[in-house]
Motif scaffolding. Structure first.
Motif, PDB file in Angstrom:
ATOM      1  N   VAL A   1      30.546  -3.910 -12.857  1.00  0.00           N
ATOM      2  CA  VAL A   1      29.829  -4.902 -12.070  1.00  0.00           C
ATOM      3  C   VAL A   1      28.859  -5.705 -12.933  1.00  0.00           C
ATOM      4  CG1 VAL A   1      27.952  -3.297 -11.479  1.00  0.00           C
ATOM      5  CG2 VAL A   1      28.461  -5.220  -9.959  1.00  0.00           C
ATOM      6  N   MET A   2      28.692  -6.944 -12.543  1.00  0.00           N
ATOM      7  CA  MET A   2      27.671  -7.820 -13.107  1.00  0.00           C
ATOM      8  C   MET A   2      26.683  -8.101 -11.980  1.00  0.00           C
ATOM      9  SD  MET A   2      28.256 -11.381 -15.157  1.00  0.00           S
ATOM     10  CE  MET A   2      28.749 -12.345 -13.729  1.00  0.00           C
ATOM     11  N   ILE A   3      25.440  -7.667 -12.151  1.00  0.00           N
ATOM     12  CA  ILE A   3      24.437  -7.780 -11.087  1.00  0.00           C
ATOM     13  C   ILE A   3      23.388  -8.807 -11.504  1.00  0.00           C
ATOM     14  CG2 ILE A   3      22.847  -6.535  -9.583  1.00  0.00           C
ATOM     15  CD1 ILE A   3      24.162  -3.934 -10.614  1.00  0.00           C
ATOM     16  N   ARG A   4      23.330  -9.862 -10.754  1.00  0.00           N
ATOM     17  CA  ARG A   4      22.339 -10.892 -11.055  1.00  0.00           C
ATOM     18  C   ARG A   4      20.941 -10.374 -10.717  1.00  0.00           C
ATOM     19  NH1 ARG A   4      22.913 -17.249  -9.218  1.00  0.00           N
ATOM     20  NH2 ARG A   4      21.124 -18.040 -10.440  1.00  0.00           N
ATOM     21  N   ALA A   5      19.948 -10.747 -11.505  1.00  0.00           N
ATOM     22  CA  ALA A   5      18.576 -10.288 -11.300  1.00  0.00           C
ATOM     23  C   ALA A   5      18.114 -10.579  -9.875  1.00  0.00           C
ATOM     24  CB  ALA A   5      17.638 -10.968 -12.303  1.00  0.00           C
ATOM     25  N   GLY A   6      17.526  -9.565  -9.223  1.00  0.00           N
ATOM     26  CA  GLY A   6      17.030  -9.729  -7.864  1.00  0.00           C
ATOM     27  C   GLY A   6      18.049  -9.399  -6.790  1.00  0.00           C
ATOM     28  N   ARG A   7      19.277  -9.040  -7.181  1.00  0.00           N
ATOM     29  CA  ARG A   7      20.307  -8.723  -6.200  1.00  0.00           C
ATOM     30  C   ARG A   7      20.695  -7.248  -6.291  1.00  0.00           C
ATOM     31  NH1 ARG A   7      24.287 -14.078  -6.105  1.00  0.00           N
ATOM     32  NH2 ARG A   7      22.595 -15.612  -5.882  1.00  0.00           N
ATOM     33  N   VAL A   8      21.326  -6.750  -5.237  1.00  0.00           N
ATOM     34  CA  VAL A   8      21.719  -5.341  -5.199  1.00  0.00           C
ATOM     35  C   VAL A   8      23.159  -5.198  -5.671  1.00  0.00           C
ATOM     36  CG1 VAL A   8      20.102  -4.766  -3.360  1.00  0.00           C
ATOM     37  CG2 VAL A   8      22.408  -5.548  -2.766  1.00  0.00           C
TER      38      VAL A   8
ATOM     39  N   ARG B   1      29.265 -19.324 -18.723  1.00  0.00           N
ATOM     40  CA  ARG B   1      29.549 -18.478 -19.883  1.00  0.00           C
ATOM     41  C   ARG B   1      28.329 -17.604 -20.180  1.00  0.00           C
ATOM     42  NH1 ARG B   1      30.491 -21.906 -24.642  1.00  0.00           N
ATOM     43  NH2 ARG B   1      28.940 -23.223 -23.590  1.00  0.00           N
ATOM     44  N   LEU B   2      28.588 -16.384 -20.642  1.00  0.00           N
ATOM     45  CA  LEU B   2      27.519 -15.415 -20.816  1.00  0.00           C
ATOM     46  C   LEU B   2      27.505 -14.843 -22.220  1.00  0.00           C
ATOM     47  CD1 LEU B   2      28.266 -13.272 -17.623  1.00  0.00           C
ATOM     48  CD2 LEU B   2      26.722 -15.244 -17.757  1.00  0.00           C
ATOM     49  N   THR B   3      26.365 -14.275 -22.564  1.00  0.00           N
ATOM     50  CA  THR B   3      26.242 -13.398 -23.714  1.00  0.00           C
ATOM     51  C   THR B   3      25.605 -12.104 -23.228  1.00  0.00           C
ATOM     52  OG1 THR B   3      25.332 -13.140 -25.940  1.00  0.00           O
ATOM     53  CG2 THR B   3      23.990 -14.345 -24.353  1.00  0.00           C
TER      54      THR B   3
ATOM     55  N   LYS C   1      22.063  -5.814 -20.650  1.00  0.00           N
ATOM     56  CA  LYS C   1      21.634  -7.063 -20.029  1.00  0.00           C
ATOM     57  C   LYS C   1      22.532  -8.223 -20.440  1.00  0.00           C
ATOM     58  CE  LYS C   1      16.776  -5.664 -19.753  1.00  0.00           C
ATOM     59  NZ  LYS C   1      15.374  -6.007 -20.129  1.00  0.00           N
ATOM     60  N   PHE C   2      22.610  -9.218 -19.545  1.00  0.00           N
ATOM     61  CA  PHE C   2      23.320 -10.452 -19.869  1.00  0.00           C
ATOM     62  C   PHE C   2      22.434 -11.646 -19.559  1.00  0.00           C
ATOM     63  CE2 PHE C   2      24.260 -10.272 -15.295  1.00  0.00           C
ATOM     64  CZ  PHE C   2      24.122 -11.599 -14.921  1.00  0.00           C
ATOM     65  N   GLU C   3      22.756 -12.748 -20.181  1.00  0.00           N
ATOM     66  CA  GLU C   3      22.137 -14.020 -19.841  1.00  0.00           C
ATOM     67  C   GLU C   3      23.155 -15.123 -20.059  1.00  0.00           C
ATOM     68  OE1 GLU C   3      18.792 -14.846 -22.285  1.00  0.00           O
ATOM     69  OE2 GLU C   3      19.846 -14.528 -24.167  1.00  0.00           O
ATOM     70  N   SER C   4      22.983 -16.211 -19.330  1.00  0.00           N
ATOM     71  CA  SER C   4      23.939 -17.305 -19.412  1.00  0.00           C
ATOM     72  C   SER C   4      23.666 -18.187 -20.624  1.00  0.00           C
ATOM     73  CB  SER C   4      23.887 -18.148 -18.144  1.00  0.00           C
ATOM     74  OG  SER C   4      24.728 -19.276 -18.271  1.00  0.00           O
ATOM     75  N   ILE C   5      24.759 -18.680 -21.192  1.00  0.00           N
ATOM     76  CA  ILE C   5      24.656 -19.626 -22.301  1.00  0.00           C
ATOM     77  C   ILE C   5      24.381 -21.032 -21.782  1.00  0.00           C
ATOM     78  CG2 ILE C   5      25.919 -20.666 -24.240  1.00  0.00           C
ATOM     79  CD1 ILE C   5      27.598 -18.068 -24.311  1.00  0.00           C
ATOM     80  N   ASP C   6      24.929 -21.346 -20.585  1.00  0.00           N
ATOM     81  CA  ASP C   6      24.852 -22.739 -20.113  1.00  0.00           C
ATOM     82  C   ASP C   6      24.386 -22.883 -18.661  1.00  0.00           C
ATOM     83  OD1 ASP C   6      28.480 -22.782 -20.360  1.00  0.00           O
ATOM     84  OD2 ASP C   6      27.143 -21.608 -19.086  1.00  0.00           O
TER      85      ASP C   6
ATOM     86  N   PHE D   1      20.199 -17.619 -15.045  1.00  0.00           N
ATOM     87  CA  PHE D   1      21.316 -16.744 -14.680  1.00  0.00           C
ATOM     88  C   PHE D   1      21.288 -15.545 -15.625  1.00  0.00           C
ATOM     89  CE2 PHE D   1      25.838 -15.466 -14.354  1.00  0.00           C
ATOM     90  CZ  PHE D   1      25.914 -15.337 -12.972  1.00  0.00           C
ATOM     91  N   ILE D   2      20.571 -14.489 -15.191  1.00  0.00           N
ATOM     92  CA  ILE D   2      20.393 -13.287 -15.997  1.00  0.00           C
ATOM     93  C   ILE D   2      20.624 -12.057 -15.124  1.00  0.00           C
ATOM     94  CG2 ILE D   2      18.758 -14.363 -17.589  1.00  0.00           C
ATOM     95  CD1 ILE D   2      16.505 -13.016 -16.008  1.00  0.00           C
ATOM     96  N   GLY D   3      20.749 -10.912 -15.749  1.00  0.00           N
ATOM     97  CA  GLY D   3      20.933  -9.684 -14.985  1.00  0.00           C
ATOM     98  C   GLY D   3      21.450  -8.566 -15.859  1.00  0.00           C
TER      99      GLY D   3
END
Length: 287
Positions: free
Chosen positions: A30-37, A103-105, A120-125, A129-131
């Motif tokens: 799963v990829m969970i965006r910050a602030g979401r369950v 796109r993510l890193t 953790k991930f964050e968006s390139i563009d 958009f982090i989580g």
């Protein structure tokens, strides 16, 4: 002396090689965006191969309860139990998708105790958009083409496992294989579970919850003090107290079988206090 030095080099290289996690293959989670369950997370799949500590492969993101997806090329590098990945190209996505695919890193660490690859991930563009990402190694191959129906049953099971604090499937298999049963002992003429056995019962609970095809059987016993009829009843109460404990921990009643033998199946002599203590017990079996 030269042979000794070569031996040391060989041992050191072997140690380094063995410490390197094998990331090759398929992962899902799963990829969970910050602030979401987690229940509202994005199903995320990763297929990677490594060579000379460099990574290449694909990732696939899906939207729950829809056929929307995006397939992205991935590059990166690895070191010991860590990988860093970059999504470079959105190669394919569902034609009707209204979702903005970013796109993510991500930097992920493999936990050998739990079997999860997370970080953790964050968006390139895409802004803000982090989580975090949580993955486990799987046998399911990443699909690189469009499909009319996307099955997310695996995702529901995965979320259940995370919420129940279960380890990744490959670790659960090892836990079940290596698990050693021991009796739970009771005081004289009692059927109350002693606190010292709670951790052991919790370990059984975790294994049963981690395998949907697994059930547990409990069998109550007594020593020879008292009448045979009384001991049958007492051994039943001991089994029932274990069932009640498992039920309070979330094991469904239809996954538990029980039996009670009274004083008929001792594992030690009834002529000593120590022997009688060993006979006042409940035994366990996976079925």
């Amino acid at each position: 002396m030269k042979n000794y030095i070569l031996l040391l080099i060989s041992i050191s290289f072997s140690t380094i090689t063995n410490s390197q996690t094998n990331f090759n293959g398929n992962w899902e989670g799963v990829m969970i965006r910050a602030g979401r369950v987690i229940e509202n997370g994005i199903p995320f799949k990763l297929e990677i191969q490594s060579k000379d500590n460099k990574i290449s492969g694909y990732s696939r993101e899906e939207i729950l309860k829809t056929n929307e997806y995006a397939l992205k090329q991935v590059t990166g590098y690895l070191k010991e139990n860590k990988i860093k990945i970059h999504q470079t190209v959105i190669e394919k996505k569902s034609k009707s998708s209204k979702t903005k695919w970013c796109r993510l890193t991500a930097e992920l660490i493999y936990n050998k105790n739990t079997g999860y690859l997370e970080g953790k991930f964050e968006s390139i563009d895409c802004k803000r958009f982090i989580g975090k990402i949580i993955l486990y190694k799987c046998q399911n191959k990443l699909i690189k083409k469009h499909t009319e129906q996307i099955n997310h049953n695996w995702f529901n099971e995965f979320v259940y496992g995370i919420k129940e604090n279960l380890n990744a499937p490959e670790i659960r298999i090892k836990e079940r294989k290596n698990f050693i049963f021991k009796p739970v002992f009771f005081d004289f003429d009692k059927y109350i579970i002693r606190p010292e056995f709670h951790n052991f019962l919790d370990e059984i609970t975790k294994i049963v919850k981690g395998h949907s095809d697994l059930r547990i059987k409990v069998v109550g016993h007594t020593d020879s003090d008292g009448t045979e009829e009384y001991n049958i009843i007492l051994s039943k109460k001991r089994s029932e107290s274990i069932i009640e404990y498992f039920s309070t921990k979330g094991i469904a009643r239809d996954r538990i079988e029980f039996d009670f033998k009274g004083e008929k199946m001792p594992i030690d002599t009834n002529s000593t206090n120590e022997g009688r203590q060993r006979n006042r017990r409940v035994d366990f079996f996976f079925i």
